[in-house]
Every structure is written in C-alpha cells, then in structure tokens.
Design a protein around this motif. Structure first.
Motif, short mmCIF file in Angstrom:
data_model
loop_
_atom_site.label_atom_id
_atom_site.label_comp_id
_atom_site.label_asym_id
_atom_site.label_seq_id
_atom_site.Cartn_x
_atom_site.Cartn_y
_atom_site.Cartn_z
N UNK A 47 64.72 -8.38 49.40
CA UNK A 47 63.90 -9.55 49.71
C UNK A 47 64.13 -10.03 51.12
N UNK A 48 65.37 -9.94 51.60
CA UNK A 48 65.71 -10.41 52.94
C UNK A 48 65.45 -9.35 54.01
N UNK A 49 64.84 -8.23 53.62
CA UNK A 49 64.45 -7.16 54.55
C UNK A 49 65.63 -6.64 55.36
N UNK A 102 70.77 -1.12 52.50
CA UNK A 102 70.16 -1.14 51.17
C UNK A 102 70.53 0.11 50.37
N UNK A 103 70.56 1.27 51.05
CA UNK A 103 70.91 2.51 50.34
C UNK A 103 72.38 2.51 49.92
N UNK A 104 73.24 1.91 50.74
CA UNK A 104 74.64 1.76 50.32
C UNK A 104 74.72 0.91 49.06
N UNK A 105 73.98 -0.18 49.04
CA UNK A 105 74.01 -1.08 47.88
C UNK A 105 73.38 -0.43 46.66
N UNK A 106 72.26 0.27 46.87
CA UNK A 106 71.55 0.86 45.73
C UNK A 106 72.40 1.86 44.98
N UNK A 158 61.87 1.24 45.04
CA UNK A 158 60.53 1.21 45.63
C UNK A 158 59.73 0.03 45.09
N UNK A 159 59.90 -0.32 43.82
CA UNK A 159 59.20 -1.47 43.27
C UNK A 159 59.64 -2.76 43.96
N UNK A 167 59.80 -0.30 56.02
CA UNK A 167 60.74 0.77 56.40
C UNK A 167 61.49 1.34 55.20
N UNK A 168 61.87 0.48 54.25
CA UNK A 168 62.59 0.97 53.07
C UNK A 168 61.68 1.80 52.18
N UNK A 169 60.44 1.35 52.00
CA UNK A 169 59.48 2.12 51.21
C UNK A 169 59.25 3.49 51.85
N UNK A 170 59.12 3.53 53.17
CA UNK A 170 58.91 4.79 53.88
C UNK A 170 60.10 5.72 53.68
N UNK A 171 61.31 5.17 53.77
CA UNK A 171 62.52 5.98 53.57
C UNK A 171 62.57 6.57 52.16
#
Length: 326
Positions: A66-68, A74-78, A100-101, A110-114
């Motif tokens: 949410x905080x972009x 984000x990948x570390x957290x995921x 992705x959702x 950028x995260x969706x593209x990754x």
C-alpha cells in the motif's frame, strides 16, 4: 541493510503456540475477492510481546505494498514466513499471485511488472481461498474493477505467453455466480464503463459472446448502463459501444434486442438512428464499421494495441489512443 532487517523483523515467527487471528469485519458477508485485515482479535495463548509481533507481521506486507515500498523490500517481505489470520494462524508466505492482487489494488506498477516478469505463470495462478471465493484467478477482473489499465496491459501480455487453453481460461474466466453474477472481465468493463480496459480485453481475444448468470452478454450489460437515468458519462458509454461494434459478430444474439424493438423510439433517441438500426439488424453495419472489423482482425493479440498505430486510417478515426509503455 537496515531496511532488510526491518522486513525480517516484521515477519518473524511467533515463538509460542500458534495463535488464531479472526477477521471481524467482512463487509457484505461471505468471501471477498481479496483478503484485507482491517480488524482482528486474538484467540489463543501468546505473550503480550509475541502477540504484538504476530499482529504486526500479519499486516506488514499489505501495508508495505500500500505504501509503494521498493520491489526488493517487498520481495524480501513476501518470502518471509508470517502468520496469516485467515488460515487459522498458519505460518506461510504470500504467493506471487496474492502479491499481484495487492499490487493491483494499490496500483504498485513496478511491483506488478516485477511479478509478471519473474513469475509469469505463478503470478496469474489461483490464490488461496482467503483471497478469492472461487478456485479461479481473478486478476483480470480486479484490474478492470480498479481501472488499472497499465497493469491490465501487462497481465494480458503475460497471458499471451501461456498455452492456448490456459489463455482462454484467463481471458474468459467467469466470476462466482453468487458474488460476481458469473460476469467476465469484459462484462465488468461494460458495467463500470471502462473503454480502455474494454478495448484491451477485446483486442487480446476476450469473447464478447459469453453470457453471465442472468443470461446477459457484455453488450446487454452496456445497454443497461446506457439506459440508466439520469444519463451520465454517455460519451464513455458510446465509446464502449462503438468498440464492441468492431468485435461482436453480426448475428450476435443478445437478451435486450427485443426490448430495443419494443421501445423503438426511446432507444432511437438514446442511441441515435444509425446505432439503433445496426444493433437490431434493420440495416447492415456501415462501411466504416465493416472495414474496421476487417482491419482489426488483421492484428494479432501479441501486437495489440501497438499495431493500431499502423492501421491505414487517419488518427482521429482510430478506436482509442492507447500509447502504453512496452
């Protein structure tokens, strides 16, 4: 490195027995298209400090998207194990599909593209039941609902790389009959009047002939929106209708045809005489519509919408200006 340490701390496992996080607020009741931990309470035994840590870990990834925050963070957290309230306190990681959702909801491009580049198949796979009430992937419908045109474009490009059977399953996926009325993403684009989404879906092969649970085609859904009073957003509605004209077969059977004939004057006033007569089959499509149908069929989904620029037409006659980043 401080950021990575913070990410790991936010997802550290609770050292004691697994607590259960119970979601208290489900607006409208029942399952939702994506899980959002708006509020929850604790059940089970865990020390006060551990409770606070687990509570933080279950919400941290959602907040981070949410905080972009940056993609690497984000990948570390995921991929760190975290407690998930919707699974009874089980320890698990977020899948690329679920990530992705979240990226769709918050327009984290950028995260969706990754995710779509690195995990093209698993990013479009079926998420857990807490994210989707049906065992099917809702990403296209979610992109349309939130009007994420650029992310939708990338999803459609990723779908084109899938085997033909999987491609059709994604493009023409029908939503839950109980929650979404069996609507496809194309139905939703018509219902929400999203012309850019509509044209992208049609150009990539989504079927304009499928019916939802009520027997309505996307054309029926759009006509219902046009008939709503007071009239609003009519320019966008007519743009959607004109786009549909280029892709629907001439002999399409749609539920509202008889209603149009029974209320001829009303619908002629709404649509204009030419659109009305073409819709109900009183006259053949105009030469322009016929020519556009032929020209658009020459564009393969892999080259849509970029190839629209190469159509032998003046710019002002082209359906939509979709200059999306490649």
């Amino acid at each position: 490195m401080g950021g990575r340490g913070a990410g790991a701390a936010a997802n550290r496992r609770c050292p004691d027995s697994s607590p259960v996080l119970t979601d208290l607020h489900r607006p409208g009741g029942g399952a939702r298209p994506h899980a959002m931990p708006w509020s929850f309470r604790w059940v089970g035994g865990c020390g006060a400090q551990s409770q606070k840590q687990c509570k933080k870990s279950s919400f941290a990834f959602y907040q981070a998207v949410r905080d972009l925050l940056p993609v690497w963070f984000l990948e570390d957290m995921r991929t760190m194990e975290a407690f998930h309230w919707e699974d009874g306190g089980k320890v698990s990681v977020y899948s690329p599909s679920e990530a992705l959702l979240y990226a769709l909801v918050h327009d984290h491009q950028p995260y969706a593209r990754h995710l779509l580049t690195k995990f093209p198949q698993s990013a479009l796979a079926v998420p857990s039941q807490s994210f989707s009430c049906c065992q099917s992937a809702p990403h296209l419908a979610m992109a349309v609902r939130y009007n994420r045109v650029r992310v939708l474009f990338r999803i459609l490009k990723a779908i084109q790389a899938l085997p033909p059977g999987d491609r059709a399953a994604h493009l023409d996926r029908q939503g839950c009959s109980r929650v979404e009325g069996g609507k496809t993403a194309l139905h939703m684009a018509c219902e929400l009047v999203r012309p850019e989404c509509l044209l992208l879906l049609l150009g990539h092969g989504a079927s304009p002939c499928l019916q939802d649970s009520a027997g309505n085609t996307p054309l029926d859904t759009l006509l219902q929106q046009i008939s709503h009073l007071p009239a609003a957003n009519m320019r966008a509605k007519f743009l959607c209708l004109d786009c549909l004209f280029f892709f629907v077969p001439q002999d399409l059977k749609f539920a509202m045809k008889q209603q149009l004939l029974d209320n001829r004057q009303q619908w002629q006033d709404l649509l204009g005489e030419n659109r009305f007569q073409c819709l109900v089959g009183l006259v053949p499509p105009s030469l322009f519509v016929g020519a556009m149908r032929v020209l658009i069929r020459t564009i393969s989904p892999e080259h849509f919408p970029e190839a629209l620029d190469n159509l032998p037409l003046p710019h002002f006659l082209k359906p939509l200006d979709l200059k999306l980043e490649s």
